[in-house]
Write a protein that holds these residues in place. Sequence first.
Motif, PDB file in Angstrom:
ATOM      1  N   VAL A 150       0.858  -1.172   0.000  1.00 18.81           N
ATOM      2  CA  VAL A 150       0.000   0.000   0.000  1.00 18.81           C
ATOM      3  C   VAL A 150       0.899   1.228   0.000  1.00 18.81           C
ATOM      4  O   VAL A 150       1.957   1.228   0.624  1.00 18.81           O
ATOM      5  N   THR A 151       0.500   2.252  -0.738  1.00 18.80           N
ATOM      6  CA  THR A 151       1.251   3.492  -0.814  1.00 18.80           C
ATOM      7  C   THR A 151       0.571   4.504   0.095  1.00 18.80           C
ATOM      8  O   THR A 151      -0.598   4.830  -0.097  1.00 18.80           O
ATOM      9  N   VAL A 152       1.309   4.977   1.101  1.00 17.09           N
ATOM     10  CA  VAL A 152       0.754   5.839   2.147  1.00 17.09           C
ATOM     11  C   VAL A 152       1.677   7.036   2.331  1.00 17.09           C
ATOM     12  O   VAL A 152       2.895   6.904   2.245  1.00 17.09           O
ATOM     13  N   ARG A 153       1.083   8.211   2.569  1.00 13.65           N
ATOM     14  CA  ARG A 153       1.898   9.377   2.898  1.00 13.65           C
ATOM     15  C   ARG A 153       1.840   9.604   4.402  1.00 13.65           C
ATOM     16  O   ARG A 153       0.764   9.642   4.988  1.00 13.65           O
ATOM     17  N   LEU A 154       3.010   9.714   5.024  1.00 10.84           N
ATOM     18  CA  LEU A 154       3.112  10.036   6.443  1.00 10.84           C
ATOM     19  C   LEU A 154       3.539  11.494   6.539  1.00 10.84           C
ATOM     20  O   LEU A 154       4.509  11.908   5.890  1.00 10.84           O
ATOM     21  N   ALA A 155       2.797  12.269   7.326  1.00  8.32           N
ATOM     22  CA  ALA A 155       3.045  13.705   7.412  1.00  8.32           C
ATOM     23  C   ALA A 155       3.038  14.140   8.872  1.00  8.32           C
ATOM     24  O   ALA A 155       2.702  13.365   9.762  1.00  8.32           O
ATOM     25  N   LEU A 172      -4.433   0.340   6.815  1.00  4.74           N
ATOM     26  CA  LEU A 172      -4.218   1.368   5.810  1.00  4.74           C
ATOM     27  C   LEU A 172      -4.467   0.835   4.407  1.00  4.74           C
ATOM     28  O   LEU A 172      -4.233  -0.337   4.123  1.00  4.74           O
ATOM     29  N   ALA A 173      -4.920   1.720   3.543  1.00  6.21           N
ATOM     30  CA  ALA A 173      -5.138   1.407   2.128  1.00  6.21           C
ATOM     31  C   ALA A 173      -4.314   2.385   1.304  1.00  6.21           C
ATOM     32  O   ALA A 173      -3.936   3.458   1.781  1.00  6.21           O
ATOM     33  N   SER A 174      -4.029   2.035   0.067  1.00  5.14           N
ATOM     34  CA  SER A 174      -3.290   2.936  -0.808  1.00  5.14           C
ATOM     35  C   SER A 174      -4.040   4.257  -0.932  1.00  5.14           C
ATOM     36  O   SER A 174      -5.249   4.277  -1.130  1.00  5.14           O
ATOM     37  N   GLY A 175      -3.287   5.350  -0.799  1.00  3.63           N
ATOM     38  CA  GLY A 175      -3.872   6.672  -0.897  1.00  3.63           C
ATOM     39  C   GLY A 175      -4.192   7.295   0.443  1.00  3.63           C
ATOM     40  O   GLY A 175      -4.616   8.447   0.505  1.00  3.63           O
ATOM     41  N   ASP A 176      -3.993   6.569   1.538  1.00  5.29           N
ATOM     42  CA  ASP A 176      -4.248   7.135   2.867  1.00  5.29           C
ATOM     43  C   ASP A 176      -3.126   8.093   3.256  1.00  5.29           C
ATOM     44  O   ASP A 176      -1.980   7.941   2.827  1.00  5.29           O
ATOM     45  N   VAL A 177      -3.471   9.060   4.091  1.00  3.14           N
ATOM     46  CA  VAL A 177      -2.502   9.994   4.653  1.00  3.14           C
ATOM     47  C   VAL A 177      -2.616   9.884   6.174  1.00  3.14           C
ATOM     48  O   VAL A 177      -3.708  10.008   6.724  1.00  3.14           O
ATOM     49  N   VAL A 178      -1.496   9.637   6.835  1.00  3.31           N
ATOM     50  CA  VAL A 178      -1.448   9.583   8.295  1.00  3.31           C
ATOM     51  C   VAL A 178      -0.647  10.800   8.750  1.00  3.31           C
ATOM     52  O   VAL A 178       0.528  10.917   8.437  1.00  3.31           O
ATOM     53  N   THR A 179      -1.324  11.706   9.459  1.00  3.35           N
ATOM     54  CA  THR A 179      -0.668  12.923   9.938  1.00  3.35           C
ATOM     55  C   THR A 179      -0.476  12.814  11.442  1.00  3.35           C
ATOM     56  O   THR A 179      -1.444  12.682  12.188  1.00  3.35           O
ATOM     57  N   LEU A 180       0.770  12.852  11.868  1.00  2.00           N
ATOM     58  CA  LEU A 180       1.126  12.723  13.277  1.00  2.00           C
ATOM     59  C   LEU A 180       1.364  14.119  13.847  1.00  2.00           C
ATOM     60  O   LEU A 180       2.052  14.933  13.241  1.00  2.00           O
ATOM     61  N   SER A 181       0.776  14.404  15.006  1.00  2.00           N
ATOM     62  CA  SER A 181       0.991  15.708  15.637  1.00  2.00           C
ATOM     63  C   SER A 181       1.199  15.510  17.130  1.00  2.00           C
ATOM     64  O   SER A 181       0.628  14.620  17.742  1.00  2.00           O
ATOM     65  N   ARG A 182       2.011  16.387  17.682  1.00  2.00           N
ATOM     66  CA  ARG A 182       2.335  16.315  19.104  1.00  2.00           C
ATOM     67  C   ARG A 182       1.457  17.308  19.858  1.00  2.00           C
ATOM     68  O   ARG A 182       1.429  18.496  19.546  1.00  2.00           O
ATOM     69  N   GLY A 183       0.733  16.801  20.841  1.00  2.00           N
ATOM     70  CA  GLY A 183      -0.142  17.644  21.650  1.00  2.00           C
ATOM     71  C   GLY A 183       0.618  18.362  22.745  1.00  2.00           C
ATOM     72  O   GLY A 183       1.816  18.147  22.942  1.00  2.00           O
ATOM     73  N   GLN A 184      -0.083  19.214  23.493  1.00  2.00           N
ATOM     74  CA  GLN A 184       0.546  19.971  24.569  1.00  2.00           C
ATOM     75  C   GLN A 184       1.018  19.061  25.699  1.00  2.00           C
ATOM     76  O   GLN A 184       1.959  19.381  26.411  1.00  2.00           O
ATOM     77  N   SER A 185       0.359  17.914  25.841  1.00  2.00           N
ATOM     78  CA  SER A 185       0.750  16.966  26.889  1.00  2.00           C
ATOM     79  C   SER A 185       2.015  16.193  26.531  1.00  2.00           C
ATOM     80  O   SER A 185       2.541  15.451  27.348  1.00  2.00           O
ATOM     81  N   GLY A 186       2.483  16.364  25.301  1.00  2.00           N
ATOM     82  CA  GLY A 186       3.662  15.624  24.863  1.00  2.00           C
ATOM     83  C   GLY A 186       3.321  14.319  24.175  1.00  2.00           C
ATOM     84  O   GLY A 186       4.184  13.673  23.600  1.00  2.00           O
ATOM     85  N   LYS A 187       2.063  13.930  24.258  1.00  2.00           N
ATOM     86  CA  LYS A 187       1.624  12.700  23.587  1.00  2.00           C
ATOM     87  C   LYS A 187       1.403  12.997  22.105  1.00  2.00           C
ATOM     88  O   LYS A 187       1.040  14.103  21.722  1.00  2.00           O
ATOM     89  N   TYR A 188       1.610  11.984  21.304  1.00  2.00           N
ATOM     90  CA  TYR A 188       1.403  12.114  19.872  1.00  2.00           C
ATOM     91  C   TYR A 188       0.028  11.544  19.514  1.00  2.00           C
ATOM     92  O   TYR A 188      -0.373  10.509  20.026  1.00  2.00           O
ATOM     93  N   GLY A 189      -0.658  12.211  18.633  1.00  2.00           N
ATOM     94  CA  GLY A 189      -1.913  11.714  18.095  1.00  2.00           C
ATOM     95  C   GLY A 189      -1.818  11.724  16.582  1.00  2.00           C
ATOM     96  O   GLY A 189      -0.919  12.346  16.011  1.00  2.00           O
ATOM     97  N   PHE A 190      -2.711  11.029  15.921  1.00  4.53           N
ATOM     98  CA  PHE A 190      -2.652  11.047  14.467  1.00  4.53           C
ATOM     99  C   PHE A 190      -4.041  11.172  13.878  1.00  4.53           C
ATOM    100  O   PHE A 190      -5.045  10.858  14.500  1.00  4.53           O
TER     101      PHE A 190
END
Length: 185
Positions: free
Chosen positions: A45-50, A92-110
């Motif tokens: 699967v082709t996925v973009r991680l951002a 995940l399927a081809s064409g999905d985008v997973v965007t990872l962001s860091r919250g104020q608590s220091g935990k990462y969400g996507f």
Amino acid sequence: MMPRSQRLALWCLALALTLPLYIKGRIPTTQGEDAAFSRFTGQTVTVRLAGDLPRPGVYRFPKGVTAGAAIKMTLTFADVAGSVRGSDSHELASGDVVTLSRGQSGKYGFLLSVMGAKERMLLGVPLNPDLLSEAEWTLLPGIGAALSRRIVEDRQENGAFGALEGVLRVPGIGPGKLAAIKRYF
């Protein structure tokens, strides 16, 4: 130059040391399999991680990979990989985008989203005729603004196309136009 008998002795010694390693290193496979790792089907699967990643970009993962596994494969430090919040069991399927962001608590969400049609076309990820917007239809060769409007209106009035061939019901699309855009679907 080394005498022939010494060269022969070195070759025999090298063979004697290498052969047991070769035999021990071979993993016995079940009937019909060629070698180790042959369980991998080759489907990807082709996925973009951002987002907040050390190396954002487009990745190819084995089919069946989850969002959490994809994130953990790309993060280099274990403490960050272990602090990802969210339902990471989504396959995940081809064409999905997973965007990872860091919250104020220091935990990462996507956040999961889908690539736009232009990016999918460039990467060779098949488009879905039931999900394209009017603007995205105009990106295809031979589809102008008026025809893309008719396609979207037809889909809204008559329901999903189901497959690319369903677009043939739209006035202005015939077999020739369908053949011109088929490679993107």
